[in-house]
Design a protein around this motif. Structure first.
Motif, PDB file in Angstrom:
ATOM      1  N   ASN A  34       0.798  -1.236   0.000  1.00 36.11           N
ATOM      2  CA  ASN A  34       0.000   0.000   0.000  1.00 36.11           C
ATOM      3  C   ASN A  34       0.826   1.280   0.000  1.00 36.11           C
ATOM      4  O   ASN A  34       0.296   2.360  -0.092  1.00 36.11           O
ATOM      5  CB  ASN A  34      -1.017   0.004   1.152  1.00 36.11           C
ATOM      6  CG  ASN A  34      -0.376   0.325   2.492  1.00 36.11           C
ATOM      7  OD1 ASN A  34       0.832   0.187   2.664  1.00 36.11           O
ATOM      8  ND2 ASN A  34      -1.188   0.743   3.449  1.00 36.11           N
ATOM      9  N   TRP A  84      -1.699   7.708  -8.444  1.00 36.51           N
ATOM     10  CA  TRP A  84      -2.884   8.468  -8.037  1.00 36.51           C
ATOM     11  C   TRP A  84      -2.491   9.789  -7.378  1.00 36.51           C
ATOM     12  O   TRP A  84      -2.932  10.875  -7.762  1.00 36.51           O
ATOM     13  CB  TRP A  84      -3.671   7.596  -7.048  1.00 36.51           C
ATOM     14  CG  TRP A  84      -4.983   8.119  -6.578  1.00 36.51           C
ATOM     15  CD1 TRP A  84      -5.182   9.101  -5.653  1.00 36.51           C
ATOM     16  CD2 TRP A  84      -6.272   7.665  -6.979  1.00 36.51           C
ATOM     17  NE1 TRP A  84      -6.520   9.285  -5.451  1.00 36.51           N
ATOM     18  CE2 TRP A  84      -7.213   8.416  -6.240  1.00 36.51           C
ATOM     19  CE3 TRP A  84      -6.722   6.702  -7.870  1.00 36.51           C
ATOM     20  CZ2 TRP A  84      -8.583   8.228  -6.381  1.00 36.51           C
ATOM     21  CZ3 TRP A  84      -8.086   6.514  -8.004  1.00 36.51           C
ATOM     22  CH2 TRP A  84      -9.013   7.270  -7.272  1.00 36.51           C
ATOM     23  N   VAL A  85      -1.645   9.660  -6.379  1.00 39.00           N
ATOM     24  CA  VAL A  85      -1.252  10.826  -5.595  1.00 39.00           C
ATOM     25  C   VAL A  85      -0.544  11.857  -6.473  1.00 39.00           C
ATOM     26  O   VAL A  85      -0.869  13.040  -6.466  1.00 39.00           O
ATOM     27  CB  VAL A  85      -0.344  10.383  -4.426  1.00 39.00           C
ATOM     28  CG1 VAL A  85       0.359  11.571  -3.790  1.00 39.00           C
ATOM     29  CG2 VAL A  85      -1.167   9.625  -3.391  1.00 39.00           C
ATOM     30  N   TYR A 112      -3.215  13.291  -9.375  1.00 41.11           N
ATOM     31  CA  TYR A 112      -4.287  14.160  -8.897  1.00 41.11           C
ATOM     32  C   TYR A 112      -3.746  15.397  -8.204  1.00 41.11           C
ATOM     33  O   TYR A 112      -4.219  16.506  -8.406  1.00 41.11           O
ATOM     34  CB  TYR A 112      -5.230  13.406  -7.959  1.00 41.11           C
ATOM     35  CG  TYR A 112      -6.261  12.587  -8.692  1.00 41.11           C
ATOM     36  CD1 TYR A 112      -7.203  13.193  -9.530  1.00 41.11           C
ATOM     37  CD2 TYR A 112      -6.315  11.201  -8.546  1.00 41.11           C
ATOM     38  CE1 TYR A 112      -8.162  12.442 -10.205  1.00 41.11           C
ATOM     39  CE2 TYR A 112      -7.256  10.445  -9.212  1.00 41.11           C
ATOM     40  CZ  TYR A 112      -8.186  11.061 -10.041  1.00 41.11           C
ATOM     41  OH  TYR A 112      -9.127  10.322 -10.701  1.00 41.11           O
ATOM     42  N   ARG A 113      -2.747  15.196  -7.334  1.00 46.81           N
ATOM     43  CA  ARG A 113      -2.281  16.341  -6.540  1.00 46.81           C
ATOM     44  C   ARG A 113      -1.451  17.320  -7.354  1.00 46.81           C
ATOM     45  O   ARG A 113      -1.467  18.506  -7.086  1.00 46.81           O
ATOM     46  CB  ARG A 113      -1.405  15.868  -5.373  1.00 46.81           C
ATOM     47  CG  ARG A 113      -2.165  15.232  -4.266  1.00 46.81           C
ATOM     48  CD  ARG A 113      -1.213  15.058  -3.096  1.00 46.81           C
ATOM     49  NE  ARG A 113      -1.740  14.093  -2.141  1.00 46.81           N
ATOM     50  CZ  ARG A 113      -1.038  13.609  -1.125  1.00 46.81           C
ATOM     51  NH1 ARG A 113       0.214  13.990  -0.953  1.00 46.81           N
ATOM     52  NH2 ARG A 113      -1.568  12.742  -0.301  1.00 46.81           N
ATOM     53  N   ILE A 149      -3.187  17.078 -12.298  1.00 49.56           N
ATOM     54  CA  ILE A 149      -4.585  17.469 -12.518  1.00 49.56           C
ATOM     55  C   ILE A 149      -4.873  18.820 -11.868  1.00 49.56           C
ATOM     56  O   ILE A 149      -5.561  19.670 -12.443  1.00 49.56           O
ATOM     57  CB  ILE A 149      -5.549  16.378 -11.959  1.00 49.56           C
ATOM     58  CG1 ILE A 149      -5.270  15.015 -12.622  1.00 49.56           C
ATOM     59  CG2 ILE A 149      -7.000  16.792 -12.125  1.00 49.56           C
ATOM     60  CD1 ILE A 149      -5.505  14.954 -14.102  1.00 49.56           C
ATOM     61  N   PRO A 163     -12.364   8.986 -10.256  1.00 43.85           N
ATOM     62  CA  PRO A 163     -13.012  10.299 -10.355  1.00 43.85           C
ATOM     63  C   PRO A 163     -12.486  11.018 -11.601  1.00 43.85           C
ATOM     64  O   PRO A 163     -11.273  11.125 -11.785  1.00 43.85           O
ATOM     65  CB  PRO A 163     -12.562  11.022  -9.076  1.00 43.85           C
ATOM     66  CG  PRO A 163     -12.208   9.923  -8.131  1.00 43.85           C
ATOM     67  CD  PRO A 163     -11.628   8.840  -8.983  1.00 43.85           C
ATOM     68  N   ALA A 211     -13.309  15.444 -10.800  1.00 41.52           N
ATOM     69  CA  ALA A 211     -11.963  15.459 -10.211  1.00 41.52           C
ATOM     70  C   ALA A 211     -11.292  16.821 -10.325  1.00 41.52           C
ATOM     71  O   ALA A 211     -11.635  17.626 -11.189  1.00 41.52           O
ATOM     72  CB  ALA A 211     -11.105  14.410 -10.894  1.00 41.52           C
ATOM     73  N   GLY A 212     -10.337  17.042  -9.443  1.00 43.93           N
ATOM     74  CA  GLY A 212      -9.506  18.243  -9.508  1.00 43.93           C
ATOM     75  C   GLY A 212     -10.242  19.514  -9.151  1.00 43.93           C
ATOM     76  O   GLY A 212      -9.767  20.607  -9.422  1.00 43.93           O
ATOM     77  N   ASP A 235      -5.439   3.706   0.087  1.00 45.48           N
ATOM     78  CA  ASP A 235      -6.108   3.640   1.394  1.00 45.48           C
ATOM     79  C   ASP A 235      -6.778   4.964   1.735  1.00 45.48           C
ATOM     80  O   ASP A 235      -7.826   4.997   2.377  1.00 45.48           O
ATOM     81  CB  ASP A 235      -5.102   3.295   2.496  1.00 45.48           C
ATOM     82  CG  ASP A 235      -4.662   1.837   2.418  1.00 45.48           C
ATOM     83  OD1 ASP A 235      -5.300   1.064   1.676  1.00 45.48           O
ATOM     84  OD2 ASP A 235      -3.679   1.492   3.088  1.00 45.48           O
ATOM     85  N   GLY A 236      -6.180   6.055   1.303  1.00 49.10           N
ATOM     86  CA  GLY A 236      -6.743   7.374   1.591  1.00 49.10           C
ATOM     87  C   GLY A 236      -8.167   7.504   1.074  1.00 49.10           C
ATOM     88  O   GLY A 236      -9.005   8.148   1.693  1.00 49.10           O
ATOM     89  N   GLU A 237      -8.445   6.877  -0.070  1.00 44.46           N
ATOM     90  CA  GLU A 237      -9.799   6.933  -0.621  1.00 44.46           C
ATOM     91  C   GLU A 237     -10.760   6.100   0.216  1.00 44.46           C
ATOM     92  O   GLU A 237     -11.915   6.457   0.400  1.00 44.46           O
ATOM     93  CB  GLU A 237      -9.798   6.433  -2.072  1.00 44.46           C
ATOM     94  CG  GLU A 237      -9.183   7.420  -3.037  1.00 44.46           C
ATOM     95  CD  GLU A 237      -9.976   8.720  -3.140  1.00 44.46           C
ATOM     96  OE1 GLU A 237     -11.134   8.684  -3.569  1.00 44.46           O
ATOM     97  OE2 GLU A 237      -9.426   9.764  -2.769  1.00 44.46           O
TER      98      GLU A 237
END
Lengths: 523, 1042
Positions: free
Chosen positions: A101, A108-109, A112-113, A116, A158, A162-163, A492-494
């Motif tokens: 994990n 993803w991180v 998106y961060r 995006i 998303p 998203a974003g 896991d954050g999601e």
């Protein structure tokens, strides 16, 4: 006189009151008079020219620090059996076919961060400004590209919401089906590529193409070709439709059109940075990759590979032992950990696990080595397949040869020393015709080599095409059901903050594990 | 402002006497015959009066039938009729200490404790300076009901976390306000954090604002616990106030000289219980060449006599356990403080000046701290009506190599506590670098670098020059009306620099012509300025007394931050910003202002009934314009029934009931949280033609909020105070109930929003609890006395509402690695969650069919509350003929923690939990496979025990975090009586002290439950990297008075 007047007690009291009031008034004339100014950040601006922000998005698309590249190093590169580590715990992943994990959320991180966030801001800032039309449409193209990587990695994600944490305060965006996402990505690429206006002045501060609109257009259509081909298993009609459209729109015409990030001594290639330092002794070229290149006398092998011959430990991986001679390269076999590998050292002809072939840090992984997003070589190989499928005109073999040549020539872009000479190119092409009956295998195996170090694309095309025909990683502690990892689980954050939407996606797509196939990855 | 004062002064200087009266003279003295200077003498029912001079004498004109009121703080007032006398000598009796204790309340106003309608706690100078722990605040641990203190065991310059009546808001600021001499100071903490590779590669505990204070300068420390006590301090006092009063004038008569020396040693303690059966190595194999550089893995072979290992330096060492790792690496730290205080006390004023020097040698090699302070306090009557007073504190702190924590890389505890159990320390000490300066790597795990390399090659210097203090002018218009103007400033410059050494292995080699490494130089300039005025008046109408205070305050805070980080160097070993290849400068500026107006009125009736009303309005620059202003009130009452009713039994010496209600508002948010900001990157990027072009973007991961409102705290408290049997037994009980609304919170949100957190006004929570203090003297004979003081607190909280709608029932405020801290509707604040093992319907653990490894239940499980429910302390003091022995036992109970460091101890093969299966060479997990069949899959030992780390399964390490400790022991003897009467030394006391003596009871595995790494409320109960070992301090304190 004054004293006398003031002397009466009444007057004194009055004066006192007045003074007090004056004092209070002094301090608090308006209790929040200058507060707007005080609460304004005098250092950071509230907006920036959109092209600078787009530059940030483009730079962030490859990774901004070493640890973030572990998603590629531990999963993508390992699943396609090009690069593996024998080590477990925090480095486990594709090498053991296990869930880790720490490394599965990195795509993803990062996207998106970093990507995006900035690209959405660019789109938002430019959408209504006719003078920023080209920046707007370029940003749409980049956004489509970034979302392709995200959805290819995780499946349903998303997308439409998203974003927008800031813009629309959407803090728990809902997940969209990959089918809908791909339809929109194709639509966006179509609209944005067509809308790019060659007559508008170039925005030269663009780090990707220096404001060359024609090249952005070609990038838009090249991504459309990639996205179209991605649907070949699941929706041939749409695939064919967009592949045709992409060809009509105009694809890359040479390596000069490639979408590439030219890292510098300041803005490093962080895969290189990480493998040159913290993980220097931990990652090796995998045997299937080395063996393929060796067996085919591939002139790219010395560009990709280095072996510190006879190294018995990390500290012995020194320049004096370094050799890129194809003959001495020995890839690390799949399926071992750092202890069990010791039982097969002798039979592999190495003295220790540190003696296996690694990635060449003077060429493809110099600290300032470029990273490629989309290349002419990839275009041509995809066209070869499209032609073979009868979706586009032209000879598959011709596209195939052009693709291979382009990739061989692309090596020079890493370092002058990596240049593959014309006679070697000709010899390799002569030895590797597109043999009838093996077209898909050959084309996609070349694609596998051509996308070395572009983990997202390499992993996606491997899943789509099923080639090269790799053997299952035999690691005895595998946690997966099929032969290969098909997808990254959601972070896991999601699960922690966006559980309802995650559950909706799981209900639609399947279990949140390494086995579930994404929509276009039809069995 | 000055002009106004001058006018007022002139006005009063011109005043003519209105009455002609009898001249009365006299002397006021204490029962032991000493003259009392400064006693207030007032003609009852008028505004006329005077005060005694240095000899206790006075002259006053008064009507022959007047009544004179003699009053002096700390003494019982007397009313005496003149009765035509012209000489009146008075003896004032001191108030019994317990009954009429004077308490310094908000804004520095002294009040008699009996008039207060709320709970306070005070400790005096002795309790702070005699038995001191390295950190000032930690010496208060267990001594005050309702006050919960924890520290990072990083010495005198370290950070202390103080929570009064529990944590009230979900995150953000829950620390009390620190007020020195009536004026708030900046208490920002610089405790580490941040990941490797970032600018914050530095993870030291850089301390907090309190570390500028020398304990010897403290005259008293009072904690105002509730919102009521703090109503007049406004927003920052929502979690109470720690009021420190430093010495401002002598205590005796005339010139005084005091000398205090304190010396303590800090011995690091080891609470690990590791396995020493299987030694260094991986996969069951011990190191037999320089190469399998296992270093930090203890998955080797079973120790047998005579076995050898070859380590990373290619030398042969015996393969045997290396015990006692903590003491092998960490030193015994020392602290030496010398303080000289010169003071004077006279009729027209006095002063106190102290010089102090503190030298600390930390337990981490090469870590030291020096603090020099000068503290000057004065109070002077310029004229009969005008008094000037002030306190100036200058401190110069030099913190060299403060301990690195909460990270990998240079954090020594992380390496020490994962080091293989057969690693000889001499091998590490001998082999730190290669001849070319490169790090000598001892483990393939590069960021578990050699401890000795860390402390010798990595450096950090922090210096702080700090000047804080205030000057005040107080003008008494009449005996009953005064105006005070005060200017206060806290200003410091904090310089910090640190490096990543040349040749450090985990970072990439520099381009040709350079050496790798980095260097950072930071400068912070911090200003906090407070301007205030207080207009106070009081009057007595028969039995009714009225005391009114009006005031205003303007607080302005500004922090400038300059930082440059450079990477790669031209000249090796020269760590300067000029020598760097890549330069990254940074500058930021943060400003904030709060304006306030307030008023307070106390109405008393016959000295047994007191009613106090306050109102305050704050305007916050950080909030949305429409929400900037907030008005909040408080009402408190105190009823001394022992004085009101004469018919009470004799054994009831004193009895008081009190009740209070207060509101406080707070912004509790950083400046500029209202907008989204961008920043431009330092370095340009080439476009395809090689032209360097700018790069920039949104620079925050926090969604700003344009409409932030202040949070509000509403608190009700009630209590009873009793003194029984002529004060032999004291009893104090408080109940409080506190609601916090509209909290401002950075809630964790989905990454897919592109942001990690959102600032929202969210929710409501309540805290309630009781505080209890019992004091008594079970034995009290002429030569022997036994005093007991017992305090205990119970605090519980409940989250009532969260988020913006009713659907929001959980928010995550912190966590990582499978451990999170959540707020959950209906539960107490601070819920711990972790991933757990997958189990089938029958509760059997499920293992993967192929790998045999444990599987994970993908739903986080709630495993308890991270904040203590009960805490307190018991002090027993025995006095026998001048010898005093005192012992403090304290406790915190009723909470959980996730002792996550044990995951590392598993992964590195040190935990005793990793022994099963070692002999066989495989582990078969006790449970089933996903098909429900009994698990028979063999898994290799090391991967089996490593597997829970990447899965984030922490359920094995959820533990009761409570403890009972013998916190302090003090033995002191007062040599005062033995000294010759006229000798130049008037007082001498020597104490032997011990701190953090013994853990009587704990539940956590391999650690002291108080070893916290992070002072953030968002990390409460979440443990991962080991912290510095706690220390036991032993020492002595010598106090001389000349």
């Amino acid at each position: 006189m004054i004293f006398k007047t003031l002397n009466s007690k009444n007057m004194k009291t009055k004066t006192l009151y007045i003074l007090t009031i004056l004092l209070v008034a002094n301090l608090f004339s308006a209790c929040d008079n200058d507060f707007d100014e005080i609460n304004t950040n005098k250092v950071d601006p509230t907006s920036l020219a959109p092209t600078f922000v787009m530059n940030k998005a483009i730079i962030s698309t490859t990774y901004l620090d070493g640890v973030s590249t572990l998603g590629m190093l531990c999963y993508n590169f390992g699943i396609v059996q090009q690069v593996i580590t024998p080590y477990g715990s925090s480095l486990s992943g594709g090498n053991y076919n296990q869930f880790n994990n720490a490394n599965t959320p990195l795509v993803w991180v990062n996207f998106y961060r970093n990507v995006i966030k900035q690209i959405v801001a660019v789109v938002e800032q430019t959408k209504d400004d006719p003078l920023q039309k080209n920046t707007y449409n370029a940003a749409r193209i980049w956004k489509a590209y970034a979302f392709m990587i995200l959805t290819d990695t995780y499946g349903d994600i998303p997308y439409f919401e998203a974003g927008q944490g800031y813009i629309n305060e959407l803090i728990r965006p809902k997940y969209d089906a990959q089918e809908a996402i791909y339809k929109d990505i194709l639509k966006e690429l179509d609209e944005a590529s067509a809308a790019l206006d060659l007559s508008q002045a170039a925005v030269t501060t663009d780090i990707l193409y220096g404001g060359n609109v024609a090249k952005w257009k070609k990038l838009g259509y090249s991504l459309m070709l990639r996205a179209g081909m991605r649907l070949s298993k699941v929706d041939e009609t749409t695939a064919k439709n967009y592949v045709t459209k992409a060809v009509a729109g105009g694809l890359f015409e040479s390596n000069a059109d490639n979408s590439v990030i030219r890292h510098t001594a300041i803005w490093n290639n962080y895969i290189a940075n990480h493998l040159a330092a913290r993980e220097k002794t931990n990652f090796y070229l995998a045997a299937p990759f080395v063996n393929y290149l060796k067996e085919n006398n591939d002139p790219r092998l010395p560009v990709f590979a280095v072996r510190y011959v006879g190294a018995k430990g990390g500290p012995e991986q020194t320049g004096a032992r370094a050799s890129s001679d194809p003959k001495v390269q020995i890839g690390m076999p799949m399926g071992y950990n750092d202890v069990t590998i010791n039982s097969v050292l002798a039979q592999n002809g190495v003295v220790s696990l540190w003696d296996f072939t690694q990635i060449n840090l003077t060429t493809v992984l110099k600290l300032d080595a470029p990273e490629f997003h989309v290349t002419y070589a990839e275009n041509q190989l995809l066209l070869a397949e499209a032609a073979f499928r009868g979706w586009v005109t032209g000879e598959p073999a011709a596209y195939y040869a052009k693709g291979i040549r382009a990739n061989l020539e692309q090596m020079a872009l890493y370092d002058a020393s990596a240049t593959i000479k014309e006679d070697a190119i000709l010899a390799y092409l002569a030895a590797h015709p597109l043999t009838a009956g093996k077209e898909l295998d050959l084309i996609n195996t070349q694609y596998w080599v051509a996308t070395f170090l572009d983990g997202s694309e390499c992993f996606a095309n491997f899943r789509r095409s099923g080639f090269p025909a790799l053997k299952k990683n035999p690691y005895p502690g595998s946690e997966i059901k099929e032969d290969f990892i098909r997808r990254m689980p959601y972070p896991d954050g999601e699960i922690i903050v966006n559980l309802q939407n995650v559950n909706d996606a799981i209900a639609r797509q399947g279990a949140n594990d390494l086995n579930t196939r994404v929509w276009w990855d039809k069995k | 402002m000055k002009k106004h004062v001058t006018i007022i002064l002139l006005l009063w200087l011109c005043q003519l006497p209105i009455f002609a009266q009898n001249k009365i003279t006299g002397k006021v003295s204490s029962p032991d015959g000493l003259a009392l200077p400064g006693v207030n003498i007032q003609i009852s029912g008028s505004t006329q009066g005077t005060a005694t001079d240095a000899e206790g004498k006075y002259i006053l004109n008064a009507p022959s039938d007047a009544t004179l009121v003699f009053s002096f703080i700390g003494y019982i007032s007397q009313m005496i009729k003149v009765d035509n006398r012209s000489v009146i000598d008075v003896t004032l009796d001191p108030e019994s200490k317990n009954l009429n204790e004077v308490v310094i309340t908000a804004l520095g106003i002294k009040k008699e404790a009996k008039t207060l309608g709320y709970a306070t706690a005070t400790v005096n100078a002795d309790q702070i300076s005699t038995n001191r722990s390295p950190n000032v605040m930690s010496s208060l641990q267990g001594k005050m009901a309702g006050v919960n203190i924890s520290t990072l065991s990083t010495g005198p310059a370290g950070t202390a976390k103080i929570r009064i009546r529990g944590q009230s808001s979900f995150s953000g600021q829950n620390s009390p306000l620190i007020v020195i001499n009536g004026v708030p100071i900046d208490n920002s903490n610089f405790a580490g954090g941040g990941d490797y590779g970032a600018r914050s590669a530095n993870n030291s505990d850089g301390g907090d604002g309190l570390s500028s204070i020398n304990p010897d300068d403290i005259e008293s420390m009072t904690v105002l616990k509730g919102a009521t006590a703090a109503a007049l301090y406004g927003s920052r006092a929502k979690d109470g106030v720690v009021m420190i009063t430093t010495k401002s004038r002598g205590t005796g008569k005339g010139l005084g000289l005091d000398y205090n020396m304190n010396f303590t040693t800090d011995t690091p303690l080891d609470f690990t219980d590791f396995q020493y059966e299987y030694g260094q190595g991986e996969g069951g194999v011990r190191p037999t060449s320089e190469n399998p550089t296992s270093g930090v893995w203890s998955f080797g072979e079973k120790f047998q006599p005579g076995m050898k290992q070859i380590l990373f330096d290619n030398e042969e060492y015996p393969y045997e356990p290396v015990y006692n790792r903590v003491r092998k690496f960490y030193n015994v730290g020392t602290n030496l403080t010398n303080t000289i205080t010169v003071s004077n006390n006279g009729v027209n004023g006095g002063f106190s000046m102290s010089l102090a020097n503190t030298d600390n040698k930390g337990i981490v090699p090469n870590s030291k701290f020096n603090r020099k302070t000068v503290n000057i306090g004065f109070s002077q009557n310029i004229s009969k009506r005008l008094t000037a007073s002030g306190n100036i504190n200058y401190s110069k702190e030099k913190n060299t190599n403060p301990p690195q924590l909460d990270a990998q890389d240079f954090a020594t505890p992380t390496v020490l506590f994962t080091l293989a159990n057969s690693m000889p320390f001499e091998a590490l000490e001998k082999n730190q670098t290669h001849p070319n300066g490169d790090e000598f790597v001892f483990s393939r795990f590069l960021v578990r670098n050699n401890l000795y390399y860390s402390v010798n090659k990595h450096f950090e210097n922090i210096t702080r020059d700090r000047l804080f203090g205030n000057v005040a002018l107080k003008y008494e218009f009449t005996n009953w009306l005064y105006l005070q103007l005060r200017v206060a400033q806290d200003f410091y410059v904090r310089n910090q620099d640190y490096n990543i050494p040349n040749g450090y292995a985990p970072i990439a080699k520099a381009p040709t012509g350079f050496v790798n490494g980095s260097y950072t130089q930071d400068v912070r300039r911090n200003t906090e300025r407070n301007l205030d005025f207080i207009l106070g008046g009081n009057h007595t109408f028969g039995n009714i007394g009225v005391d009114v205070t009006l005031g205003g305050n303007q607080r302005y805070a500004r922090m400038d931050y300059n930082s440059v980080t450079v990477q790669d160097f031209i000249q090796p070993g020269l760590y300067t910003v000029m020598n760097g290849r890549v330069k990254n400068p940074l500058y930021s500026l943060s400003e904030k202002k709060i304006n306030s107006l307030y008023g307070a009125a106390t109405i008393s009736y016959k000295e047994f009934l007191y009613l106090n009303v306050t109102a305050r309005n704050d305007w916050f620059s950080t909030l949305a314009p429409q929400n900037r202003s907030i008005l909040y009130p408080s009402v408190t009452g105190s009823f001394i029934f022992s004085q009101a009713f004469s018919a009470l039994p004799a054994w009831l010496s004193f009895g008081k009931l009190r009740a209070a209600y207060a509101q406080v508002g707070s912004d509790n948010v950083q400046p500029y949280s209202n907008a989204l900001y961008y920043s431009v990157d330092n370095n340009l990027f080439p476009n395809p033609s090689g032209q360097l072009v700018p790069v920039g973007g949104i620079n925050t991961s926090l969604v700003p909020n344009k409409n932030l409102r202040p949070l509000r705290v509403k608190e009700v408290e009630g209590g009873i105070e009793l003194k029984l049997f002529n004060n032999a037994i004291g009893f104090d009980f408080t109940y409080y109930h506190k609601t916090t609304d509209d909290q401002i919170l950075a809630a964790q949100i989905s990454d897919a929003s592109s942001y990690t957190n959102q600032l929202i006004n969210v929710g409501r929570s309540k805290n309630q609890g009781i505080e209890f203090l019992l004091t008594g003297a079970p034995v009290n004979t002429k030569s022997f006395r036994w005093d007991v003081s017992f305090n205990a607190s119970y605090n519980t909280s409940k989250v009532i509402k969260l988020g913006l709608s009713d659907k929001d029932t959980v928010i995550t405020v912190g966590g990582g690695g499978g451990r999170t801290l959540n707020e959950v509707v209906g539960k107490p604040i601070g819920q711990l969650y972790t991933f757990t093992y997958l189990r089938d319907a029958q509760g059997r653990q499920v293992f993967d069919k192929n790998s045999g490894l444990p599987m994970r239940n993908n739903t986080l499980k709630n495993v308890g509350n991270a904040l203590p429910k009960y805490f307190g302390g018991i002090t027993n003091t025995f006095t026998y003929k001048g010898i005093t022995l005192s012992a403090l036992i304290d406790f915190k109970l009723g909470y959980k923690m996730i002792a996550g460091r044990n995951i590392n101890y598993m992964r590195h093969g040190l935990s005793k939990r990793t022994l099963p299966g070692r002999a066989e060479g495989y582990v078969i997990g006790n449970g089933v496979n996903p098909d429900g069949e009994i698990n028979k899959t063999k898994s290799a030992v090391q991967p089996f025990y490593e597997s829970i780390n990447p899965l984030g399964i922490n359920e094995d390490f959820v533990s009761n975090a409570g403890f009972w400790k013998l916190r302090q022991l003090t033995l002191s003897y007062d040599f005062g009586k033995l000294l010759p009467q006229d000798w130049f030394i008037q007082g001498l006391r020597l104490s032997a002290v011990a701190n953090n003596v013994l853990i009587i009871k704990k539940w956590t595995e391999n650690m002291d439950p108080e070893e916290v790494l992070n002072s953030s409320d968002n990390a409460a109960g979440l443990d991962f990297w080991p912290g510095l070992p706690p220390t036991r301090s032993l020492g002595f304190n010598l106090s001389l008075r000349f």
